[in-house]
Design a protein around this motif. Structure first.
Motif, PDB file in Angstrom:
ATOM      1  N   GLY A  37       0.962  -1.145   0.176  1.00  0.00           N
ATOM      2  CA  GLY A  37      -0.101   0.060  -0.066  1.00  0.00           C
ATOM      3  C   GLY A  37       0.877   1.216   0.138  1.00  0.00           C
ATOM      4  N   ASN A  38       0.221   2.307   0.408  1.00  0.00           N
ATOM      5  CA  ASN A  38       0.942   3.541   0.413  1.00  0.00           C
ATOM      6  C   ASN A  38       1.852   3.702   1.440  1.00  0.00           C
ATOM      7  N   VAL A  39       2.707   4.740   1.352  1.00  0.00           N
ATOM      8  CA  VAL A  39       3.709   4.926   2.633  1.00  0.00           C
ATOM      9  C   VAL A  39       2.717   5.235   3.891  1.00  0.00           C
ATOM     10  N   PRO A  40       3.192   4.654   4.821  1.00  0.00           N
ATOM     11  CA  PRO A  40       2.406   4.692   6.007  1.00  0.00           C
ATOM     12  C   PRO A  40       2.780   6.300   6.667  1.00  0.00           C
ATOM     13  N   THR A  41       1.603   6.621   7.176  1.00  0.00           N
ATOM     14  CA  THR A  41       1.727   7.950   7.611  1.00  0.00           C
ATOM     15  C   THR A  41       2.510   8.142   9.148  1.00  0.00           C
ATOM     16  N   PRO A  42       2.998   9.379   9.413  1.00  0.00           N
ATOM     17  CA  PRO A  42       3.808   9.457  10.527  1.00  0.00           C
ATOM     18  C   PRO A  42       2.786   9.077  11.693  1.00  0.00           C
ATOM     19  N   ALA A  43       1.712   9.128  11.713  1.00  0.00           N
ATOM     20  CA  ALA A  43       0.826   8.772  13.114  1.00  0.00           C
ATOM     21  C   ALA A  43       0.819   6.977  12.960  1.00  0.00           C
ATOM     22  N   GLU A  44       0.764   6.469  11.718  1.00  0.00           N
ATOM     23  CA  GLU A  44       1.002   4.917  11.767  1.00  0.00           C
ATOM     24  C   GLU A  44       2.185   4.524  12.057  1.00  0.00           C
ATOM     25  N   ARG A  45       3.221   5.369  11.707  1.00  0.00           N
ATOM     26  CA  ARG A  45       4.879   5.074  12.200  1.00  0.00           C
ATOM     27  C   ARG A  45       4.853   4.930  13.633  1.00  0.00           C
ATOM     28  N   SER A  46       4.324   5.881  14.147  1.00  0.00           N
ATOM     29  CA  SER A  46       4.350   6.147  15.780  1.00  0.00           C
ATOM     30  C   SER A  46       3.799   5.206  16.347  1.00  0.00           C
ATOM     31  N   ARG A  47       2.399   4.860  15.915  1.00  0.00           N
ATOM     32  CA  ARG A  47       1.814   3.661  16.660  1.00  0.00           C
ATOM     33  C   ARG A  47       2.628   2.283  16.502  1.00  0.00           C
ATOM     34  N   ALA A  48       2.866   2.125  15.285  1.00  0.00           N
ATOM     35  CA  ALA A  48       3.986   0.776  15.115  1.00  0.00           C
ATOM     36  C   ALA A  48       5.180   1.120  16.132  1.00  0.00           C
ATOM     37  N   GLY A  53       7.610  -1.137  21.435  1.00  0.00           N
ATOM     38  CA  GLY A  53       8.167  -0.539  22.714  1.00  0.00           C
ATOM     39  C   GLY A  53       9.017   0.673  22.408  1.00  0.00           C
ATOM     40  N   PHE A  54       9.058   1.399  21.423  1.00  0.00           N
ATOM     41  CA  PHE A  54       9.830   2.691  21.315  1.00  0.00           C
ATOM     42  C   PHE A  54       9.002   3.917  20.895  1.00  0.00           C
ATOM     43  N   VAL A  55       9.513   5.047  21.164  1.00  0.00           N
ATOM     44  CA  VAL A  55       9.009   6.499  21.000  1.00  0.00           C
ATOM     45  C   VAL A  55      10.246   7.365  20.184  1.00  0.00           C
ATOM     46  N   LEU A  56       9.670   8.204  19.453  1.00  0.00           N
ATOM     47  CA  LEU A  56      10.787   9.208  18.938  1.00  0.00           C
ATOM     48  C   LEU A  56      11.344  10.138  20.122  1.00  0.00           C
ATOM     49  N   THR A  57      12.415  10.298  19.860  1.00  0.00           N
ATOM     50  CA  THR A  57      13.337  11.146  20.782  1.00  0.00           C
ATOM     51  C   THR A  57      12.839  12.426  20.623  1.00  0.00           C
ATOM     52  N   GLY A  58      13.128  13.218  21.619  1.00  0.00           N
ATOM     53  CA  GLY A  58      12.447  14.842  21.721  1.00  0.00           C
ATOM     54  C   GLY A  58      12.677  15.497  20.434  1.00  0.00           C
TER      55      GLY A  58
END
Length: 94
Positions: A37-48, A53-58
Protein backbone atom coordinates in the motif's frame (compact mmCIF):
# COMPACT_ATOMS: atom_id res chain seq x y z
CA UNK A 1 18.73 6.87 27.82
CA UNK A 2 19.92 4.83 24.82
CA UNK A 3 19.00 6.05 21.39
CA UNK A 4 18.48 3.78 18.42
CA UNK A 5 17.76 4.34 14.76
CA UNK A 6 14.39 3.26 13.41
CA UNK A 7 14.21 2.81 9.67
CA UNK A 8 11.46 2.11 7.20
CA UNK A 9 11.85 0.81 3.68
CA UNK A 10 9.92 -1.09 1.07
CA UNK A 11 10.74 -4.78 0.76
CA UNK A 12 8.99 -7.09 -1.68
CA UNK A 13 6.22 -4.52 -2.19
CA UNK A 14 5.60 -4.09 1.56
CA UNK A 15 6.61 -1.24 3.89
CA UNK A 16 8.71 -2.58 6.79
CA UNK A 17 9.65 -0.58 9.90
CA UNK A 18 12.50 -1.85 12.06
CA UNK A 19 14.68 -0.66 14.94
CA UNK A 20 18.42 -1.25 14.59
CA UNK A 21 19.75 -2.56 17.90
CA UNK A 22 23.47 -2.87 18.54
CA UNK A 23 24.82 -6.10 19.92
CA UNK A 24 22.33 -8.33 18.15
CA UNK A 25 21.93 -9.68 14.67
CA UNK A 26 19.50 -8.25 12.15
CA UNK A 27 17.17 -11.19 12.79
CA UNK A 28 16.74 -9.92 16.39
CA UNK A 29 15.74 -6.37 15.43
CA UNK A 30 12.10 -5.59 16.27
CA UNK A 31 10.08 -4.93 13.13
CA UNK A 32 6.58 -4.13 11.96
CA UNK A 33 5.19 -5.06 8.54
CA UNK A 34 2.70 -2.50 7.26
CA UNK A 35 1.87 -4.65 4.27
CA UNK A 36 1.39 -3.43 0.71
CA UNK A 37 0.00 0.00 0.00
CA UNK A 38 0.86 3.66 0.35
CA UNK A 39 3.68 5.00 2.49
CA UNK A 40 2.52 4.75 6.13
CA UNK A 41 1.66 8.11 7.68
CA UNK A 42 3.74 9.54 10.54
CA UNK A 43 0.88 8.63 12.93
CA UNK A 44 0.85 5.01 11.68
CA UNK A 45 4.63 4.84 12.10
CA UNK A 46 4.40 6.22 15.65
CA UNK A 47 1.75 3.64 16.60
CA UNK A 48 3.92 0.84 15.18
CA UNK A 49 6.95 2.08 17.11
CA UNK A 50 4.89 2.22 20.31
CA UNK A 51 3.79 -1.40 19.77
CA UNK A 52 7.47 -2.30 19.36
CA UNK A 53 8.28 -0.52 22.64
CA UNK A 54 9.83 2.69 21.29
CA UNK A 55 9.04 6.39 20.98
CA UNK A 56 10.61 9.20 18.96
CA UNK A 57 13.31 11.09 20.81
CA UNK A 58 12.48 14.71 21.62
CA UNK A 59 12.18 16.76 18.46
CA UNK A 60 13.12 13.88 16.13
CA UNK A 61 11.69 13.99 12.61
CA UNK A 62 11.68 11.40 9.86
CA UNK A 63 14.36 11.92 7.23
CA UNK A 64 14.16 10.36 3.77
CA UNK A 65 17.15 9.18 1.76
CA UNK A 66 17.16 7.81 -1.75
CA UNK A 67 19.74 5.36 -2.99
CA UNK A 68 20.18 3.36 -6.20
CA UNK A 69 19.35 -0.31 -6.23
CA UNK A 70 22.60 -0.84 -8.13
CA UNK A 71 25.36 1.52 -6.95
CA UNK A 72 27.27 3.38 -9.68
CA UNK A 73 24.39 2.92 -12.17
CA UNK A 74 22.41 6.13 -12.67
CA UNK A 75 19.71 4.19 -14.56
CA UNK A 76 19.10 1.91 -11.56
CA UNK A 77 15.71 2.07 -9.81
CA UNK A 78 15.73 4.35 -6.77
CA UNK A 79 14.94 2.98 -3.31
CA UNK A 80 13.72 5.09 -0.39
CA UNK A 81 14.79 4.75 3.23
CA UNK A 82 13.23 6.72 6.09
CA UNK A 83 15.11 7.11 9.39
CA UNK A 84 14.40 8.62 12.79
CA UNK A 85 15.98 8.49 16.24
CA UNK A 86 14.01 6.58 18.89
CA UNK A 87 14.42 5.41 22.46
CA UNK A 88 12.78 2.74 24.56
CA UNK A 89 9.38 3.76 25.94
CA UNK A 90 10.58 3.00 29.48
CA UNK A 91 13.91 4.79 28.96
CA UNK A 92 15.96 1.60 29.22
CA UNK A 93 17.47 -0.66 26.64
CA UNK A 94 15.10 -2.59 24.42
Amino acid sequence: MSEHTAQMSRRDGRWILYVALMGGGVSQWPEHDFGPGNVPTPAERSRALTRLGFVLTGGAEWEWTEYPERPDDDTSPVRLLASVQVCSRDGGLS
